[in-house]
Design a protein around this motif. Sequence first.
Motif, PDB file in Angstrom:
ATOM      1  N   CYS A 147      25.384 -18.934  11.455  1.00 30.03           N
ATOM      2  CA  CYS A 147      25.341 -19.926  12.526  1.00 30.03           C
ATOM      3  C   CYS A 147      23.899 -20.354  12.764  1.00 30.03           C
ATOM      4  O   CYS A 147      22.968 -19.889  12.099  1.00 30.03           O
TER       5      CYS A 147
ATOM      6  N   ALA B  10      21.956 -19.605  15.132  1.00 30.43           N
ATOM      7  CA  ALA B  10      21.109 -18.555  15.687  1.00 30.43           C
ATOM      8  C   ALA B  10      20.533 -17.632  14.623  1.00 30.43           C
ATOM      9  O   ALA B  10      19.521 -16.972  14.852  1.00 30.43           O
ATOM     10  N   CYS B  11      21.147 -17.587  13.434  1.00 33.85           N
ATOM     11  CA  CYS B  11      20.724 -16.593  12.443  1.00 33.85           C
ATOM     12  C   CYS B  11      20.405 -17.147  11.067  1.00 33.85           C
ATOM     13  O   CYS B  11      19.544 -16.617  10.361  1.00 33.85           O
TER      14      CYS B  11
ATOM     15  N   ILE C 251      30.618 -12.065  17.427  1.00 32.81           N
ATOM     16  CA  ILE C 251      31.433 -13.258  17.167  1.00 32.81           C
ATOM     17  C   ILE C 251      31.063 -13.876  15.824  1.00 32.81           C
ATOM     18  O   ILE C 251      31.928 -14.181  14.999  1.00 32.81           O
ATOM     19  N   CYS C 252      29.761 -14.062  15.591  1.00 33.52           N
ATOM     20  CA  CYS C 252      29.320 -14.707  14.350  1.00 33.52           C
ATOM     21  C   CYS C 252      29.749 -13.911  13.125  1.00 33.52           C
ATOM     22  O   CYS C 252      30.232 -14.483  12.140  1.00 33.52           O
TER      23      CYS C 252
ATOM     24  N   CYS D 298      22.512 -11.058  14.611  1.00 32.35           N
ATOM     25  CA  CYS D 298      22.539 -12.391  15.196  1.00 32.35           C
ATOM     26  C   CYS D 298      22.796 -12.259  16.687  1.00 32.35           C
ATOM     27  O   CYS D 298      23.570 -11.396  17.119  1.00 32.35           O
ATOM     28  N   SER D 299      22.170 -13.096  17.469  1.00 29.78           N
ATOM     29  CA  SER D 299      22.379 -13.044  18.917  1.00 29.78           C
ATOM     30  C   SER D 299      23.805 -13.408  19.299  1.00 29.78           C
ATOM     31  O   SER D 299      24.236 -13.146  20.427  1.00 29.78           O
ATOM     32  N   ASN D 300      24.540 -14.013  18.355  1.00 28.50           N
ATOM     33  CA  ASN D 300      25.948 -14.344  18.607  1.00 28.50           C
ATOM     34  C   ASN D 300      26.905 -13.289  18.072  1.00 28.50           C
ATOM     35  O   ASN D 300      28.120 -13.490  18.093  1.00 28.50           O
ATOM     36  N   ASP D 301      26.357 -12.193  17.519  1.00 29.31           N
ATOM     37  CA  ASP D 301      27.232 -11.106  17.082  1.00 29.31           C
ATOM     38  C   ASP D 301      27.856 -10.428  18.301  1.00 29.31           C
ATOM     39  O   ASP D 301      27.244 -10.372  19.371  1.00 29.31           O
TER      40      ASP D 301
END
Length: 618
Positions: A572, A574-575, A555-556, A550-553
Amino acid sequence: MAVDRKIRQSQTITPFGVGAIYDFGAESFVAMDISKWRVEREADIRLPRLEKVLRVHKFKAAPVAGRPAYPGAASAGQQVPYVRFPAWLFCPNCRVMHKWSYAKEKTGVHPVCSECRKSSKLAPMRFMAVCRNGHLMDIPWVRWAHRGARKAEQRDCRHENLIYKSDPTRGAGTQSLIVACRSCLAENDLDGLQHKDSLKGFFRCQGKHPWEKSEFSIDCDQIPQVVQRGGSNAYFADTTSAIDIRVGGKKQSNVFDQIRLHEKWQPLLDLKANLASPEDAIAKIFIDPMVNDPHLKQLGVTAEIVWNCLFESDTEKRDVIDSDDPADLLKDEWNAFISPPKATQNDNFVAEQVNLEEFEFVLPESEHKTWREFSNLVSTVTLARKLRIVTALTGFSRLEHSYEYQLSPSLGANSSWLPATEIYGEGIFLALNAKTLDNWEKKIPHTVLEAMRDARKRTTLGFLPAVTERFVLLHTFAHLLIRQLCFECGYSSSSLTERIYSDAESGMAGILIYTASADSEGALGGLVRQGQPERLLSTVKTALFRGSWCSNDPICSELPRQGVQGLNKSACHACTLIAETACNHANSMLDRSLLFGEQNDTPFGYFSNLIALTEETL
């Protein structure tokens, strides 16, 4: 020029069903209850399995208003009943507030300001009041403007001569919005209006809905709460759907079952001990409407058949229906997908199971190992070339999703039907391997979903199922697959939806991805083609590979809880999340770690080995 206000028929069920706010451009309306629908000439929507569970005789779709046959002629059909709400409007130019009424309405004409030279179109107020019992009302703006007034003439003023103005010097919040009386100059800003119980002490719930007359109001002990007109807590729709799995000769349900669904059956059953024959005057009061019912007449029902049904040996045991458990809807569908019945192209359920064993022989040698792992994880793939899905609106609630305070589409009045819509489409069904899944469930640490289980206990979303590793795995997998199928088939994100079959006791563990759009996009095709083995393997591998990061990893992937009321873990926008209308579970109870395992930990994801093999071939 007259305003041509239109709404899709499917939207009259959700999201703009009975009691919901429908924003049309700069106008705002609320949908009236089904007692105001003129559907006598509309065709019935029938699905016996769903009728039994919901205890109704039939379903009806919203009426379709056709175009006039010639200029000046009346429309061919009745219009869907919506009423303007909120009644309080304001002029964006001069800011004067107007209390609108039905008497001022003109068909196809937008309300305009009577005091402004520019004849500006009026806009609805942003706020409204709702109560836990489902009632909807305007905020008492006259009382709010005079609230806390110090002068006697201001406290006694009841003029509806208001103005809605703003003061930029007070900031950018609701404290800068002011409702003032132009007669006595009393005014109040909107700061604190949205606080809990802000109307307590000076305004009681009116006990009715905007389209109901005052004489139909009831005593309501709930305190009205202020919400924004488009707020997510203003309306929660409850729907129940089922797939029509009837084929061939089984299409007609048992005649006795259909008789027991009629609205006159229960009163007739209550009088059974006092009846001697079907010719009794009292018996005929209830039997004649059944015999003359158009649907029962097609089945050849006579007074003698109704009488035989009444005195059938197991009538008292069965009462009205065989089962009222909605879970039985899913069990029947599961069996139909696992062993698809033989059907013709004229049936509403046409499905075939894919032979996964034969496909390995046409794959390149480099993919054999990956395919064997996929076959070990997924046991059944069924292509549904034709589906008919009926979705019925069963009720709605406000402030929070609560079955305790749920209102029916008829607002409690006796009704033999519910509003519904039917969709024709296609779908892909995948069932996980039972043995592999059981072994995986035994290895999952119980702490993985502990935070989600705690959040589920506190949530107000009572329609959500219990948190189990099986359900969260299937739900997350369905979301990843929908995101990838939309990309490959060209469907919009809201045109595909999910149906989760999860129950350890009955052995259900599968997902159905199907076209959910009632318009032309729902029949574009291509979804079943993606379910062919030569395409499905690639689609599943890509969906899992894209979902594994995920592009928020990080954190996600490391958050213990996120999303709606903390009901998601590693998921989230994003994924994993999809369009709200495409998910039947509020985009909650999702966790990618069940599919891929957690980072820096021993892999326990169900698809961990498949992802590892996929990465080796890159």
